[in-house]
Design a protein around this motif. Structure first.
Motif, PDB file in Angstrom:
ATOM      1  N   GLU A  75      48.469  21.623  88.406  1.00 19.00           N
ATOM      2  CA  GLU A  75      49.597  21.145  87.760  1.00 19.00           C
ATOM      3  C   GLU A  75      50.685  20.676  89.183  1.00 19.00           C
ATOM      4  O   GLU A  75      51.504  19.750  88.992  1.00 19.00           O
ATOM      5  CB  GLU A  75      50.522  22.114  87.115  1.00 19.00           C
ATOM      6  N   ASP A  91      46.747  25.648  85.785  1.00 19.94           N
ATOM      7  CA  ASP A  91      48.195  26.025  85.737  1.00 19.94           C
ATOM      8  C   ASP A  91      48.753  27.239  86.410  1.00 19.94           C
ATOM      9  O   ASP A  91      48.301  28.292  85.770  1.00 19.94           O
ATOM     10  CB  ASP A  91      48.610  25.814  84.420  1.00 19.94           C
ATOM     11  N   ASP A  94      52.345  28.902  83.697  1.00 21.31           N
ATOM     12  CA  ASP A  94      52.435  27.949  82.435  1.00 21.31           C
ATOM     13  C   ASP A  94      53.631  29.007  81.704  1.00 21.31           C
ATOM     14  O   ASP A  94      53.347  30.232  81.621  1.00 21.31           O
ATOM     15  CB  ASP A  94      51.344  27.983  81.638  1.00 21.31           C
ATOM     16  N   GLY A  95      54.795  28.402  81.400  1.00 21.01           N
ATOM     17  CA  GLY A  95      55.839  29.065  80.785  1.00 21.01           C
ATOM     18  C   GLY A  95      56.744  29.255  81.850  1.00 21.01           C
ATOM     19  O   GLY A  95      57.485  30.210  82.002  1.00 21.01           O
ATOM     20  N   THR A  96      56.769  28.184  82.686  1.00 24.21           N
ATOM     21  CA  THR A  96      57.935  28.520  84.041  1.00 24.21           C
ATOM     22  C   THR A  96      59.324  28.895  83.626  1.00 24.21           C
ATOM     23  O   THR A  96      59.802  29.470  84.225  1.00 24.21           O
ATOM     24  CB  THR A  96      57.794  27.097  84.704  1.00 24.21           C
ATOM     25  N   PHE A 168      58.236  21.043  72.926  1.00 27.23           N
ATOM     26  CA  PHE A 168      58.957  19.971  73.108  1.00 27.23           C
ATOM     27  C   PHE A 168      58.905  19.410  74.765  1.00 27.23           C
ATOM     28  O   PHE A 168      59.035  20.523  75.490  1.00 27.23           O
ATOM     29  CB  PHE A 168      60.328  20.158  72.651  1.00 27.23           C
ATOM     30  N   TYR A 170      60.526  17.541  78.191  1.00 21.78           N
ATOM     31  CA  TYR A 170      61.345  17.765  78.943  1.00 21.78           C
ATOM     32  C   TYR A 170      62.522  16.479  79.004  1.00 21.78           C
ATOM     33  O   TYR A 170      63.773  16.555  79.394  1.00 21.78           O
ATOM     34  CB  TYR A 170      61.209  18.010  80.568  1.00 21.78           C
ATOM     35  N   ARG A 194      58.517  28.628  68.762  1.00 18.74           N
ATOM     36  CA  ARG A 194      58.516  27.809  70.036  1.00 18.74           C
ATOM     37  C   ARG A 194      58.445  28.903  71.317  1.00 18.74           C
ATOM     38  O   ARG A 194      59.481  29.254  71.628  1.00 18.74           O
ATOM     39  CB  ARG A 194      59.760  26.997  70.060  1.00 18.74           C
ATOM     40  N   ALA A 198      52.208  26.619  76.632  1.00 16.14           N
ATOM     41  CA  ALA A 198      50.930  25.771  75.642  1.00 16.14           C
ATOM     42  C   ALA A 198      49.755  26.902  75.524  1.00 16.14           C
ATOM     43  O   ALA A 198      48.961  26.978  74.624  1.00 16.14           O
ATOM     44  CB  ALA A 198      50.624  24.491  75.982  1.00 16.14           C
ATOM     45  N   GLU A 215      51.440  19.771  69.612  1.00 17.43           N
ATOM     46  CA  GLU A 215      52.324  19.444  70.540  1.00 17.43           C
ATOM     47  C   GLU A 215      52.043  18.125  71.367  1.00 17.43           C
ATOM     48  O   GLU A 215      50.743  17.987  71.643  1.00 17.43           O
ATOM     49  CB  GLU A 215      52.403  20.565  71.890  1.00 17.43           C
ATOM     50  N   ASP A 222      47.867  22.670  81.037  1.00 23.52           N
ATOM     51  CA  ASP A 222      48.436  23.519  80.232  1.00 23.52           C
ATOM     52  C   ASP A 222      47.363  24.133  79.168  1.00 23.52           C
ATOM     53  O   ASP A 222      47.457  25.127  78.579  1.00 23.52           O
ATOM     54  CB  ASP A 222      49.558  22.663  79.422  1.00 23.52           C
TER      55      ASP A 222
HETATM   56  C1  LIP Z   1      54.941  24.306  79.603  1.00 24.47           C
HETATM   57  C2  LIP Z   1      54.119  24.019  78.344  1.00 24.47           C
HETATM   58  C3  LIP Z   1      54.700  24.094  77.094  1.00 24.47           C
HETATM   59  C4  LIP Z   1      55.725  22.897  76.974  1.00 24.47           C
HETATM   60  C5  LIP Z   1      56.922  23.292  77.953  1.00 24.47           C
HETATM   61  C6  LIP Z   1      56.212  23.173  79.498  1.00 24.47           C
HETATM   62  P1  LIP Z   1      54.929  24.353  82.348  1.00 24.47           P
HETATM   63  O1  LIP Z   1      54.368  24.120  80.699  1.00 24.47           O
HETATM   64  O2  LIP Z   1      53.219  24.771  78.400  1.00 24.47           O
HETATM   65  O3  LIP Z   1      53.689  23.769  76.060  1.00 24.47           O
HETATM   66  O4  LIP Z   1      56.229  23.001  75.668  1.00 24.47           O
HETATM   67  O5  LIP Z   1      58.152  22.317  77.972  1.00 24.47           O
HETATM   68  O6  LIP Z   1      55.732  21.917  79.615  1.00 24.47           O
HETATM   69  O7  LIP Z   1      55.912  23.322  82.424  1.00 24.47           O
HETATM   70  O8  LIP Z   1      55.763  25.899  81.801  1.00 24.47           O
HETATM   71  O9  LIP Z   1      53.738  24.794  83.022  1.00 24.47           O
END
Ligand code: LIP
Length: 274
Positions: A75, A91, A94-96, A168, A170, A194, A198, A215, A222
């Motif tokens: 990523e 990733d 994931d879930g930053t 959703f 960004y 939510r 992902a 999504e 992701d």
């Molecule tokens: C996240 C995704 C999630 C999405 C978030 C974000 P990140 O990835 O896993 O599904 O809804 O907006 O993109 O940016 O935390 O690696």
């Protein structure tokens, strides 16, 4: 499981655990006045932390040692062509946003793929205390404080009784389109969740914590690992209109529910527009 795949799966789990330690050690914590440096990517709310970058760097360096010649797609920009037929899809966090806010709902997601698709995948959420992993054709597993279990095949439900995870984008124009779709979907299902990851959403679908996930805008890093976990637990994972899953749309659910939500999303042109 063939010995090479076993080795890949074992390495995948070692890498995820190593990255998990990096993320745990450097995690922000308002109560302990710990913070992390951040910068933005596609929008002012699309954040990357110095921990995302450190995690991906450590994984890539370890792979260069252990699997020279394998491809890597990460990523945070890693992009190495494969000369072995295997490619790692990473990733590093994931879930930053959850991580930044101190929520435990974040994970390291690592998958390894060959020309036929994902061979093995892991979604490791160390602070939340669980790990999901799968090998193609060998089932999906969850490890938590009670030990390791093979995930049973998911139960099918009708649309009206289905709980869906979703996410959703960004960008505000993308969100406006997603809310239009959601306003039509929500009255026809049980509810949505939510969670902000992902990878974890797909594993929730695999373990029955939600009935499905969809999504628009999730990237291969992701969903690659979580999609294998979900498939090995009996979910169908695809895009819309006979397309494979992609950033255009990911739909994941047991077979009958998948057909129902896919038809509804196609009728709403959920994969079109911004
Ligand atoms: C996240 C995704 C999630 C999405 C978030 C974000 P990140 O990835 O896993 O599904 O809804 O907006 O993109 O940016 O935390 O690696």
């Amino acid at each position: 499981m063939n010995p090479e795949v076993q080795e890949l799966a074992s390495l995948m789990r070692q890498l995820a655990h190593m990255a998990g330690e990096i993320l745990i050690d450097g995690r922000p914590d308002a109560a302990r006045s710990a913070s992390v440096e951040t910068s933005t990517k596609t929008s002012p709310t699309d954040i990357v932390t110095e921990r995302d970058l450190a995690s991906e760097k450590a994984i890539v360096q370890a792979l260069a040692q252990a699997r020279p010649g394998d491809g890597i797609v990460g990523e945070e920009g890693s992009n190495i062509e494969s000369t072995t037929g295997y490619t790692w899809i990473i990733d590093p966090l994931d879930g930053t946003i959850n991580y930044l806010y101190g929520s435990p709902q974040w994970a390291v997601s690592i998958a390894v793929a060959d020309e036929a698709g994902t061979v093995a995948g892991i979604v490791y959420a160390p602070l939340a205390g669980y790990e999901y992993w799968a090998v193609r054709g060998e089932g999906a597993y969850r490890i938590d404080r009670d030990g390791e279990v093979r995930l049973p095949q998911v139960e099918d439900v009708d649309l009206a009784h289905a709980l869906f995870a979703t996410g959703f984008g960004y960008r505000s124009d993308r969100r406006a389109q997603q809310i239009r779709v959601m306003s039509a979907v929500l009255p026809q299902i049980r509810d949505i969740r939510r969670k902000g990851s992902a990878a974890l959403d797909l594993c929730m679908a695999a373990s029955g914590m939600v009935n499905g996930y969809f999504e628009r805008g999730a990237h291969p890093w992701d969903y690659a690992a979580g999609a294998l976990v979900a498939r090995e637990a009996g979910c169908v994972v695809s895009g819309l209109r006979d397309n494979a899953e992609s950033a255009t749309m990911v739909v994941c659910a047991p077979p009958r529910l998948h057909a129902q939500i896919k038809e509804l999303l196609e009728s709403l042109d959920a994969d079109l527009g911004d």
